[in-house]
Design an enzyme around this catalytic site. Structure first.
Site, mmCIF file in Angstrom:
data_model
loop_
_atom_site.group_PDB
_atom_site.id
_atom_site.type_symbol
_atom_site.label_atom_id
_atom_site.label_comp_id
_atom_site.label_asym_id
_atom_site.label_seq_id
_atom_site.Cartn_x
_atom_site.Cartn_y
_atom_site.Cartn_z
ATOM 1 N N HIS A 117 6.852 -27.265 0.294
ATOM 2 C CA HIS A 117 6.101 -28.310 -0.419
ATOM 3 C C HIS A 117 4.988 -27.703 -1.258
ATOM 4 C CE1 HIS A 117 8.215 -31.406 1.900
ATOM 5 N NE2 HIS A 117 8.260 -30.442 2.805
ATOM 6 N N LYS A 133 -13.792 1.515 -2.983
ATOM 7 C CA LYS A 133 -14.577 1.890 -1.795
ATOM 8 C C LYS A 133 -15.834 2.638 -2.206
ATOM 9 C CE LYS A 133 -11.235 3.028 1.813
ATOM 10 N NZ LYS A 133 -10.734 4.148 2.592
ATOM 11 N N GLU A 189 0.833 -1.210 0.000
ATOM 12 C CA GLU A 189 0.000 0.000 0.000
ATOM 13 C C GLU A 189 0.870 1.264 0.000
ATOM 14 O OE1 GLU A 189 -4.386 -0.175 1.690
ATOM 15 O OE2 GLU A 189 -3.054 0.623 3.213
HETATM 16 O O1 PA5 Z 1 -3.003 1.986 5.892
HETATM 17 C C1 PA5 Z 1 -4.097 2.489 5.743
HETATM 18 O O2 PA5 Z 1 -4.284 3.702 5.823
HETATM 19 C C2 PA5 Z 1 -5.317 1.636 5.441
HETATM 20 O O3 PA5 Z 1 -5.005 0.305 5.272
HETATM 21 C C3 PA5 Z 1 -6.301 1.746 6.595
HETATM 22 O O4 PA5 Z 1 -5.695 1.317 7.792
HETATM 23 C C4 PA5 Z 1 -7.568 0.929 6.354
HETATM 24 O O5 PA5 Z 1 -8.150 1.302 5.147
HETATM 25 C C5 PA5 Z 1 -8.578 1.140 7.478
HETATM 26 O O6 PA5 Z 1 -8.883 2.497 7.610
HETATM 27 P P1 PA5 Z 1 -9.598 3.074 8.875
HETATM 28 O O7 PA5 Z 1 -8.722 2.898 10.066
HETATM 29 O O8 PA5 Z 1 -9.822 4.527 8.564
HETATM 30 O O9 PA5 Z 1 -10.894 2.333 9.051
#
Ligand code: PA5
Length: 457
Positions: free
Chosen positions: A312, A426, A283
């Site tokens: 394996h 989203k 990410e």
């Molecule tokens: O790293 C990030 O920003 C994302 O993976 C968020 O942690 C994830 O989308 C969850 O978001 P939130 O804490 O706002 O619910």
């Protein structure tokens, strides 16, 4: 030396003919010094987290309340869940929840990081809502998965005639988001997620600390490990800095077509650290544009594998498939428990060599075997060595990889702290679920679905 050790030997050309040369690495020295200065100056939120006593104090204040519950259920996703999973898996026994409750003498801990109804139902089957603390974690306070699980938990509590304020703790932004508003309006207990710390960098904030303290994980030592790692990752000399050397070599190899990074712990307890790493690397670094707005489609695909299990399953590909993977083994020197294999069937050569050996010895020899074979097949590989699994070493791991990611982001000249690529999916979900304000999007999505070529058999 206390803490983690890093063995980079098999990333170098002398040992693996696809590896890097010292000259290639040293050419980055000036840039890396500059990058470290820049990171320290920009001070991204995660840097100072281990030096902030506030989070430890705030969570410690709630410790006896948290531990008074029979179960603690974390409701969150992505960066609001993966650190919790990694911490629990590494630092509590693998059978923690199924231990005799008198022996455990602490709440059961469940981390629900999906909206799969079979998963959610299975957790609900295992708890008594009246004696459960639901820790709803969402920085934005809007994420559909965390929010729907919050609504389910609250609905159940209300259906039992319970006051939700007594069984729900919100961990969210100090000011923004709907969770903060609900908490203020209705008097829920809350913990803060510092706005400057991105979700996937937030494991050492209250995001990870509530479930950690619920399971009696030593959060002070977790912080101590991270703090001591700060000293190592801010050293300017690449060859003495594990984060810089790791980032630089991954950067060089990625640019030569090693577009995948496999993390392979030889320890079931360390396995979910690889899951946490997967999110951090993917990410943070998978970006369409660089800081100048030019299209570069950067990133290196992180993959997790488990030794010896995946020997394996995956290792055939790793040894003989395309030259596109760089490997990181996580090695554990001292296992918490061990088992000696009984000497039975001494008459058979195929079994007698196992009798009397310890399982830890077998597993680590399997790691040596895979490392040797992968090196012989000229696949670049490295090792992160845990002398043992404890909070200090796990804190070190989190911090070194957060800093490595920050350096890698600078090398790639991208923003490592945003995630624009997750937005579209989203929004479409909001639209398809009928959220107000997304009507146009719903129309467009449905039209696209209707008009596209269909190949369904
Ligand atoms: O790293 C990030 O920003 C994302 O993976 C968020 O942690 C994830 O989308 C969850 O978001 P939130 O804490 O706002 O619910």
């Amino acid at each position: 030396m206390k803490g983690l050790k890093f063995d980079f030997s098999n990333l170098f050309r002398e040992n693996v003919n696809t590896g890097v040369t010292s000259e290639e690495v040293n050419a980055f020295q000036e840039n890396v010094s500059k990058i470290i200065d820049e990171i320290l100056e920009e001070n991204p939120g995660f840097i100072k987290v281990p030096f902030t006593r506030k989070w430890i104090d705030r969570v410690t204040d709630l410790k006896s309340w948290i531990q008074s519950f029979e179960s603690v259920v974390v409701l969150g996703i992505g960066g609001s869940a993966l650190g919790n999973l990694a911490l629990q898996n590494a630092l509590n026994p693998l059978n923690y929840n199924s231990m005799d409750s008198k022996k455990r003498n602490l709440p059961k801990i469940f981390i629900v990081d999906n909206v799969d109804p079979d998963l959610v139902s299975s957790v609900l089957d295992q708890i008594n809502p009246a004696t459960t603390l639901f820790n709803v974690i969402s920085k934005s306070g809007t994420t559909a998965e965390a929010m729907s699980n919050y609504l389910i938990a609250r609905g159940i509590l209300e259906s039992y005639g319970l006051k939700p304020q007594e069984n729900i703790l919100f961990t969210t932004d100090p000011e923004n988001g709907i969770l903060r508003k609900i908490a203020l309006d209705e008097g829920f207990k809350t913990l803060e997620i510092p706005p400057e710390v991105g979700g996937r960098f937030s494991v050492l904030t209250p995001v990870g600390l509530v479930s950690a303290i619920a399971g009696n994980i030593d959060i002070i030592d977790l912080f101590n490990g991270a703090k001591d790692m700060y000293e190592r990752v801010t050293v300017k000399n690449i060859m003495e800095n594990p984060a810089a050397l790791n980032a630089v070599i991954h950067y060089i190899l990625n640019s030569k077509g090693f577009s995948m990074s496999v993390m392979m712990p030889y320890s079931n307890r360390l396995f979910l650290l690889a899951d946490w790493y997967r999110q951090l690397w993917a990410e943070s670094l998978g970006k369409e544009v660089n800081l100048k707005g030019e299209k570069i489609n950067a990133g290196q695909t992180p993959i997790k594998a488990l030794g010896a299990t995946d020997q394996h399953s995956q290792v055939q590909l790793y040894n003989e498939g395309p030259y596109d993977k760089v490997f990181t083994f996580l090695k554990l020197e001292k296992f918490q428990r061990d088992i000696t294999i009984p000497k039975i069937h001494g008459e058979f050569d195929e079994l007698s060599y196992l009798g009397g050996a310890k399982l830890s010895e077998l597993l680590n020899n399997e790691l040596d075997g895979t490392e040797y074979a992968i090196t012989q097949h000229n696949r670049p590989n490295m090792k992160v060595i845990f002398p043992e699994i404890n909070a200090y070493n796990v804190g070190q791991f989190f911090y070194v990889y957060e800093f490595t990611t920050a350096i890698m982001g600078k090398l790639l000249e991208i923003d490592a702290y945003n995630q624009p690529g997750v937005e579209l999916g989203k929004k479409v979900t909001y639209a398809l679920m009928g959220r107000k304000g997304y009507e146009e999007m719903a129309k467009k999505v449905n039209e696209t679905k209707d008009n596209k070529k269909k190949v369904i058999i």
